[in-house]
Design a protein around this motif. Structure first.
Motif, PDB file in Angstrom:
ATOM      1  N   ALA A   1       0.842  -1.183   0.000  1.00 35.89           N
ATOM      2  CA  ALA A   1       0.000   0.000   0.000  1.00 35.89           C
ATOM      3  C   ALA A   1       0.882   1.240   0.000  1.00 35.89           C
ATOM      4  N   LYS A   2       0.468   2.251  -0.724  1.00 34.56           N
ATOM      5  CA  LYS A   2       1.183   3.523  -0.848  1.00 34.56           C
ATOM      6  C   LYS A   2       2.529   3.370  -1.555  1.00 34.56           C
ATOM      7  N   GLU A   3       2.717   2.238  -2.234  1.00 36.85           N
ATOM      8  CA  GLU A   3       3.921   2.029  -3.030  1.00 36.85           C
ATOM      9  C   GLU A   3       3.523   1.950  -4.490  1.00 36.85           C
ATOM     10  N   MET A   4       4.368   2.436  -5.387  1.00 37.76           N
ATOM     11  CA  MET A   4       4.126   2.334  -6.815  1.00 37.76           C
ATOM     12  C   MET A   4       5.347   1.743  -7.486  1.00 37.76           C
ATOM     13  N   HIS A   5       5.114   0.894  -8.457  1.00 32.82           N
ATOM     14  CA  HIS A   5       6.196   0.303  -9.230  1.00 32.82           C
ATOM     15  C   HIS A   5       6.164   0.898 -10.633  1.00 32.82           C
ATOM     16  N   LEU A   6       7.280   1.462 -11.049  1.00 30.08           N
ATOM     17  CA  LEU A   6       7.383   2.056 -12.377  1.00 30.08           C
ATOM     18  C   LEU A   6       8.265   1.153 -13.237  1.00 30.08           C
ATOM     19  N   TRP A   7       7.616   0.362 -14.070  1.00 34.37           N
ATOM     20  CA  TRP A   7       8.324  -0.536 -14.979  1.00 34.37           C
ATOM     21  C   TRP A   7       8.717   0.240 -16.231  1.00 34.37           C
ATOM     22  N   TRP A   8       9.871  -0.106 -16.796  1.00 39.51           N
ATOM     23  CA  TRP A   8      10.323   0.579 -17.996  1.00 39.51           C
ATOM     24  C   TRP A   8      11.132  -0.378 -18.869  1.00 39.51           C
ATOM     25  N   CYS A   9      11.177  -0.047 -20.143  1.00 42.56           N
ATOM     26  CA  CYS A   9      12.059  -0.766 -21.065  1.00 42.56           C
ATOM     27  C   CYS A   9      12.378   0.144 -22.237  1.00 42.56           C
ATOM     28  N   ARG A  10      13.459  -0.169 -22.911  1.00 43.59           N
ATOM     29  CA  ARG A  10      13.793   0.545 -24.143  1.00 43.59           C
ATOM     30  C   ARG A  10      12.888   0.064 -25.270  1.00 43.59           C
TER      31      ARG A  10
ATOM     32  N   ALA B   1       9.498   2.987 -23.064  1.00 44.96           N
ATOM     33  CA  ALA B   1       8.118   2.701 -22.670  1.00 44.96           C
ATOM     34  C   ALA B   1       8.082   2.588 -21.158  1.00 44.96           C
ATOM     35  N   VAL B   2       7.013   3.105 -20.543  1.00 44.98           N
ATOM     36  CA  VAL B   2       6.886   3.076 -19.087  1.00 44.98           C
ATOM     37  C   VAL B   2       5.476   2.638 -18.709  1.00 44.98           C
ATOM     38  N   CYS B   3       5.382   1.978 -17.558  1.00 43.69           N
ATOM     39  CA  CYS B   3       4.106   1.497 -17.032  1.00 43.69           C
ATOM     40  C   CYS B   3       4.120   1.684 -15.520  1.00 43.69           C
ATOM     41  N   ILE B   4       3.198   2.482 -14.993  1.00 43.21           N
ATOM     42  CA  ILE B   4       3.102   2.698 -13.550  1.00 43.21           C
ATOM     43  C   ILE B   4       2.027   1.776 -12.987  1.00 43.21           C
ATOM     44  N   ILE B   5       2.321   1.146 -11.862  1.00 37.97           N
ATOM     45  CA  ILE B   5       1.411   0.181 -11.252  1.00 37.97           C
ATOM     46  C   ILE B   5       1.204   0.550  -9.795  1.00 37.97           C
ATOM     47  N   SER B   6      -0.061   0.503  -9.351  1.00 39.69           N
ATOM     48  CA  SER B   6      -0.413   0.861  -7.980  1.00 39.69           C
ATOM     49  C   SER B   6      -1.511  -0.066  -7.486  1.00 39.69           C
ATOM     50  N   ALA B   7      -1.525  -0.286  -6.169  1.00 41.83           N
ATOM     51  CA  ALA B   7      -2.621  -1.033  -5.545  1.00 41.83           C
ATOM     52  C   ALA B   7      -3.424  -0.111  -4.632  1.00 41.83           C
ATOM     53  N   SER B   8      -3.266   1.205  -4.820  1.00 39.15           N
ATOM     54  CA  SER B   8      -3.888   2.168  -3.906  1.00 39.15           C
ATOM     55  C   SER B   8      -4.696   3.237  -4.619  1.00 39.15           C
TER      56      SER B   8
END
Length: 247
Positions: free
Chosen positions: A5-14, A100-107
Motif C-alpha cells: 500500500a502507498k507504493e508504486m512500481h514504475l516498470w520501464w524498457c527501451r 516505454a513506461v508502465c506505472i502500477i499501484s494497488a492504492s
C-alpha cells in the motif's frame, strides 16, 4: 510479486526496433491488439505500440501470477485501458520512440506521461492551445530561458492527470491548470466537472534517461514510494535500473 500500500512500481524498457516484432506480437498480444499492430505501417510506431503492450502485459503478469498472454484488458470509450476483470491493481502506460513506461499501484488510480527532455521548445509553440490562461500568465513571469523547462513539466503533468482520469488532453486541457505560485511544487486547479476535489491528487516529476516523467495519483508520494523496475524485452524478470532524478 507483491506491491505494498502507498507504493508504486514504475516498470520501464527501451523501445527496441531490432527484435522480431511479428513473432513477439503473435506470442503475446490479443487478437484486437494484433489487429491494431498490423494496421500500423511505420516501423517506429509498430515498435512503440508493441513494446508498450509487452511491457504492460509482462509487468502485470508478475502481480496477477498468470502468463503475460493471459492478461486481459478492456478500454473506456476514450481509450483508457484497465484490467478485465477488475482487481485491486491500477496501471497506466506511456511511451516515446525510445522508452516505454508502465506505472502500477494497488492504492487507487494512477496516470503517467513521458516526454524527451528536449521537447520543451516544441511545447512552447502550442502553449496557447493547451495551457490555461493562468498557466500562460505564470509561464510568462519566468525568465525566457526557463520557460521551455516549465512548459515540459506542465505538459507531462496535465497528460498524467487526464490519463489517470480517463480523459483526453485535446478536449479537456484548458479545464485544468497546474500552478506553482512560487513554491516550486505544482498545485492542481480544475473545473468541477473534471475534478470536484483536486486536493486529493498528488503529483511528481522525475527526470530519467533523458526523459521527463510525470506521475499522478490519489496516494501521496513518499520519499521511496516509487520503485523502478527494468524489463529487458521480450520478457524478463525484474532487474535494478539506474537511479532516477526526482524533481
Amino acid at each position: 510479486m507483491q506491491i505494498k500500500a502507498k507504493e508504486m512500481h514504475l516498470w520501464w524498457c527501451r523501445v527496441n526496433h531490432q527484435h522480431h516484432p511479428e513473432m513477439m506480437a503473435e506470442r503475446l498480444l490479443s487478437d484486437e491488439e494484433r489487429a491494431r499492430f498490423k494496421r500500423l505501417h511505420a516501423a517506429g510506431k509498430r515498435a512503440e505500440f508493441l513494446m508498450s503492450r509487452v511491457l504492460a502485459r509482462t509487468a502485470l503478469s508478475h502481480y496477477l501470477n498468470i502468463p503475460p498472454e493471459e492478461v486481459n484488458f478492456k478500454r473506456t470509450p476514450l481509450g483508457k485501458p484497465s484490467l478485465d476483470p477488475p482487481c485491486h491493481i491500477e496501471f497506466n502506460l506511456s511511451n516515446t520512440s525510445k522508452l516505454a513506461v508502465c506505472i502500477i499501484s494497488a492504492s487507487g488510480p494512477v496516470g503517467i506521461d513521458i516526454e524527451p527532455l528536449g521537447r520543451g521548445g516544441e511545447i512552447m509553440e502550442i502553449a496557447d492551445i493547451f495551457f490555461s490562461g493562468t498557466e500562460r500568465e505564470e509561464l510568462a513571469t519566468l525568465d525566457p530561458r526557463s520557460q521551455p523547462e516549465r512548459a515540459l513539466s506542465l505538459w507531462t503533468l496535465k497528460e498524467a492527470f487526464l490519463k489517470a482520469k480517463g480523459l483526453g488532453i485535446y478536449s479537456e486541457a484548458e479545464k485544468i491548470a497546474f500552478l506553482y505560485r512560487g513554491t516550486g511544487r505544482p498545485g492542481l486547479a480544475a473545473s468541477p466537472d473534471i475534478e470536484p476535489m483536486p486536493e486529493r491528487w498528488h503529483f511528481k516529476n522525475i527526470d530519467f534517461m533523458d526523459h521527463r516523467i510525470a506521475l499522478a495519483a490519489t496516494t501521496p508520494f513518499q520519499a521511496s514510494s516509487v520503485r523502478f523496475v527494468a524489463l529487458k524485452p521480450p520478457v524478463a524478470m525484474p532487474a535494478a535500473s539506474e537511479q532516477p532524478s526526482i524533481l
